[in-house]
Structures are given as structure tokens and as C-alpha cells.
Design an enzyme around this catalytic site. Structure first.
Site, short mmCIF file in Angstrom:
data_model
loop_
_atom_site.label_atom_id
_atom_site.label_comp_id
_atom_site.label_asym_id
_atom_site.label_seq_id
_atom_site.Cartn_x
_atom_site.Cartn_y
_atom_site.Cartn_z
N GLU A 99 94.26 56.20 24.21
CA GLU A 99 95.15 57.35 24.16
C GLU A 99 94.46 58.40 23.30
O GLU A 99 94.25 58.20 22.10
CB GLU A 99 96.51 57.02 23.56
CG GLU A 99 97.49 58.17 23.76
CD GLU A 99 98.40 58.42 22.58
OE1 GLU A 99 98.51 59.61 22.17
OE2 GLU A 99 98.97 57.46 22.06
N CYS A 142 99.95 63.45 18.55
CA CYS A 142 99.23 63.70 19.80
C CYS A 142 100.15 64.20 20.89
O CYS A 142 99.71 64.87 21.82
CB CYS A 142 98.50 62.44 20.24
SG CYS A 142 99.59 61.02 20.43
#
Length: 495
Positions: A263, A297
Site C-alpha cells: 500500500e 495515505c
């Protein structure tokens, strides 16, 4: 299997050592990580760093421990996970306090993170009985095809500092539940909440020694040895795209070909269409951009607003942002706390300086107070302003004008990243249609960009990563299929 304790913990956990191969001890590197409270900038504790020999030991012991752990009954593994969740409840205040002190989490963010991790652990406790094999037909007479789903073995986890307990737990907990063992390397800024705290929780829950190791040290010393160790078959990394690319390269070219679960970065759009409820849109934009100082994020990195309501949105958004309290993260009403480090502060203030130099219009701002940066809002984000192109890990909100819905979609997709996104509209069918055209792994209608549920497939497209987290996706990521055929009758061959 060890006997799980049933007593109520009387003392808080004490930290100062790593968990290497089932033993709490100092690392052998001869250097020390200083764990610092980002708000007070005072030393929390010193932890001697791991050296390369410690990495080897952690993986060696993990390999030995894995077979017994995989052979434990599903109910035994599930019981450890449930016990970990129970202990979390008992240690709720202690865990939240560590998140505030070590990662600079505001109290409200720390509570959100605690709740998310608790859900992850409970969801993981259901996985041991959710792994299915199958029988497959074929055209060979007398052949029975059995497909077994088995744990991959040893899983390497590298987690970041921004949501440390969450981003470590979302791989570690399901990996353990599925019969794998884990060697975890948390970020050095959050070595306790990203790793050592999990080591203590699972140890107290009855996890056998060696099934989870927590190592940390200088990346120049242990970074490559950690990624390249041939005992591991899967490496899970959350962090920047640049580092993720290198880890994927090492995983592909090292001595053992590994699966990389990544990720990575995001430049996530929150799109406000012309029929949106302005008040709702402002509420969503404030939370999506400023939760945990924007150090997420899945933050709304760009707020894209239809030109027909742009001015009204900006006026309302600016007024709301001006009211946000920033400062002491331990205060219950603080929205914006400190950045995690001086290095991060320098990066964020550099972004502010560059935006002003490139002609962006600042509506809200202010000078930092220690590591606390007041919220900033900018408009005038043209094609030549870098603020609209890069991931921002700080409390800076660029608001971008779109000509219409089609232009908003073009701007939303005009990025190398594709992690998450959101769209705000009074017409949910219109919103769902718009969301289906966003090039991302996740898009939410009338919600924030930062949505992460333990049973949902979490992950990105394009340069935002590979693979999926969440219960269903993680079963595929952390298990492997073994085809075993049984020939019950003699086969006929052509020669």
C-alpha cells in the site's frame, strides 16, 4: 500451545527491548533508537537496535515455530485472537495514551485507531474457519482433484508511523489467524505502538514464543537483510511509492521469489459536485483532510469543487477551518496535533513555501508552534502549482476549481496514484456513476476518503500499490493453494 492467562493485568507494559525469536532482549547493533514524544519533544525511551544477526535469528526461529502454529486447531488460533481483543479492552487507556505520546495522535484520532484495531483483531479471529479447500472436476477418468488452501508460512511486515498500531495489526492479526508466523519491522518513530505493543498484547494472549518477532534498527544495516531473508514468502509494506518500488524489486530478484503486498502513496480526490449539500461537503472535507494532521495515505489530498459552487464552498470551508483547535494532542477537543518529527515539519513547511512562490492563494495559515502546524488552505491551484500534484503529509488543503463534472473527473484521475477517493452529491445514483469512473481501488459517495473496514478489500490501483488488505482479500494474500490430485484408476497413456 501455551496456556493463556486469565488474570486482569495489574501493571502497565514496560518497554526497552525488542522481541527477537521469542525472547525480549536488546538488539546487537550497538546503536540506539531514541523514541521521542513529538509534542513535548522529550525522550520516551531508548531501544538498542537490531543488527543483521538478530534478523537472521528472528526468521530462523519463526521458521521453526510456524509448523506447530499452523497445525494448531482453528479454535486455538481464534482463541488467541479473541483473548488479544479482550486484553485490548482492559488496556484501552494505556494503548490510547501510547498513541498520543508516541505518534502525536490527537485523543480523538487515538480512539478511532484503537477502535479500528480492535475490529481488525476480532475480524481476524473469524478467519481460521473461513479458509476453504475445494474439489475440482476434470476430463481425466478416475482422477480426483483436491485444492487445499494453506498458510504461506513466514510473513514479513514493514509498517509506517502514521497509523502505527492499525497498519501493523491489519496484516499481523490475520496472518497469525491463518496459521502464518510474522516478523514485524515497525517504523522507528513509532516502535512501541507500531510493534512492541503488539508483541506484548499477543504474548499476554498466549501466542507461542517465536510466532511473532518485532525488530527495529537502522535501515542501512537491517533493511535489505530483512526484505531478502529467504525464510519469508510474503512481504507486506505500507509506505511511500519510491520505497515500495525498491522492496518489490528486491522481492522479485532476491534469492527467493516473494509476493509483495504494497500500500503506497496517494493523491486522493474529494470531489464536490454542483448539487452537493455545502454543509455536508465542508464537514467531509475538513475531516478527510485534517484528521491526524493530514498524515494519512487515504487523506483527501485534493479537494476538487465544481466552479458553480466553488466560491460558496471556499467561504464556508475557510470559516470552518479557522475554528479548528490545534496544539496539545491530549486535549479532547484538539483536532490538529504535532507532526511526527522535525524532518516531517521541514517537508511540510517546504510545501507551504513552494505553493506561495508558485502563485497559490493562501486563505488560512500560520507559523508552526514546535511541531504543531496550524491548518492551511490554498486556492489558485493551477497546472503549474506542485501542491496539486504531490502527496501532502501535513495539514494543508488545496481546493481546486473544476469547470464541471467532466472536468472534475479529469482532474481526479490526472495522477499517477489511485488509492481512494470520494464524491459529494445529493443524487446517490449520480455519485455512484461518478465513483465508478474514478481510477482508484476505493471510492466513497457522501463520505470521507479515509474509510477502512476490517472486512472490506482495502487497496489501490496504479502506483498506489498491489494487493488488498481486509479479511476477504487478505486470505488470498496470506495463503496459497496446493493442488493435490489422486488417480483412483489406472490411466491410459498414448505411448
Amino acid at each position: 500451545m501455551s496456556t493463556m492467562p486469565t488474570h486482569t493485568p495489574q501493571q502497565q507494559y514496560r518497554f526497552g527491548e525488542l522481541l527477537i525469536g521469542g525472547k525480549w532482549r536488546h538488539g546487537s547493533a550497538g546503536t540506539v533508537t531514541q523514541d521521542v514524544d513529538p509534542y513535548t519533544e522529550k525522550l520516551l525511551l531508548d531501544i538498542p537496535n537490531a543488527g543483521e544477526s538478530d534478523i537472521v535469528e528472528a526468521f530462523t526461529v519463526a521458521t521453526r515455530a510456524q509448523r506447530d502454529w499452523a497445525n494448531a486447531l482453528p479454535g486455538e488460533r481464534a482463541k488467541v485472537l479473541r483473548e488479544a481483543a479482550r486484553i485490548m479492552d482492559q488496556r484501552h487507556a494505556e494503548i490510547v495514551d501510547w498513541l498520543i505520546r508516541e505518534s502525536g495522535s490527537t485523543r480523538m484520532k487515538a480512539e478511532l485507531e484503537f477502535s479500528a484495531v480492535h475490529s481488525i483483531v476480532l475480524e481476524a479471529s473469524t478467519l481460521p474457519t473461513r479458509v476453504f479447500g475445494r474439489l475440482m472436476p476434470c476430463d481425466i477418468p478416475g482422477k480426483e482433484n483436491r485444492v487445499y488452501r494453506e498458510p504461506v508460512g513466514v510473513v514479513s511486515v514493514i509498517s509506517p508511523w502514521n497509523w502505527p498500531l492499525h497498519l501493523s495489526s491489519r496484516v499481523t492479526a490475520p496472518a497469525l489467524a491463518l496459521g502464518n508466523v510474522v516478523v514485524l519491522k515497525p517504523a522507528r518513530e513509532t516502535i512501541v505502538t507500531g510493534g512492541l505493543l503488539l508483541g506484548k498484547l499477543f504474548e499476554e494472549a498466549g501466542l507461542p514464543p517465536g510466532v511473532l518477532s518485532v525488530v527495529s534498527g537502522d535501515n542501512q544495516v537491517i533493511g535489505d537483510p530483512f526484505v531478502l531473508n529467504s525464510a519469508s514468502r510474503v512481504i507486506s509494506f505500507t509506505g511511500s511509492t519510491a520505497v515500495g518500488r525498491r522492496i518489490a524489486s528486491l522481492a522479485a530478484t532476491g534469492p527467493v521469489l516473494k509476493k509483495a503486498q504494497l500500500e503506497l502513496g496517494g493523491n486522493n480526490p474529494l470531489v464536490v459536485l454542483d448539487d452537493a449539500d455545502i454543509e455536508l461537503a465542508v464537514d467531509l472535507a475538513v475531516v478527510a483532510r485534517f484528521l491526524h494532521q493530514g498524515q494519512i495515505c487515504v487523506s483527501a489530498n485534493r479537494i476538487i469543487v465544481d466552479g458553480r459552487i466553488f466560491d460558496r464552498f471556499v467561504d464556508a470551508f475557510v470559516e470552518r477551518v479557522k475554528s479548528l483547535k490545534y496544539g496539545n494532542p491530549d486535549a479532547s477537543d484538539t483536532v490538529i496535533g504535532p507532526l511526527v518529527s522535525r524532518r516531517q515539519l521541514s517537508s511540510v513547511m517546504g510545501i507551504v513555501k513552494q505553493a506561495i512562490e508558485q502563485g497559490a492563494i493562501q486563505h488560512v495559515g500560520g507559523a508552526p508552534e514546535g511541531l504543531v502546524v496550524p491548518p492551511h488552505v490554498f486556492t489558485g491551484i493551477g497546472a503549474d502549482v506542485q501542491l496539486g500534484k504531490d502527496e501532502i503529509f501535513g495539514p494543508i488543503a488545496p481546493v481546486i476549481r473544476a469547470a464541471d463534472e467532466a472536468d472534475a473527473l479529469r482532474i481526479a484521475n490526472d495522477t499517477e496514484f489511485g488509492l481512494t477517493g470520494a464524491v459529494v452529491t445529493r443524487n446517490v445514483d449520480r455519485g455512484a456513476h461518478f465513483a465508478s469512473q474514478v481510477q482508484a481501488g476505493m471510492t466513497h459517495v457522501n463520505d470521507v476518503t479515509a474509510v477502512d473496514l476490517a472486512n472490506m478489500p482495502f487497496g489501490g490501483e496504479k502506483n498506489s500499490g498491489l494487493g488488498r488488505f481486509g479479511a476477504e482479500g487478505v486470505i488470498d494474500e496470506l495463503t496459497t493453494e496446493h493442488w493435490i490430485s489422486v488417480q483412483h484408476t489406472r490411466r491410459q497413456f498414448p505411448f
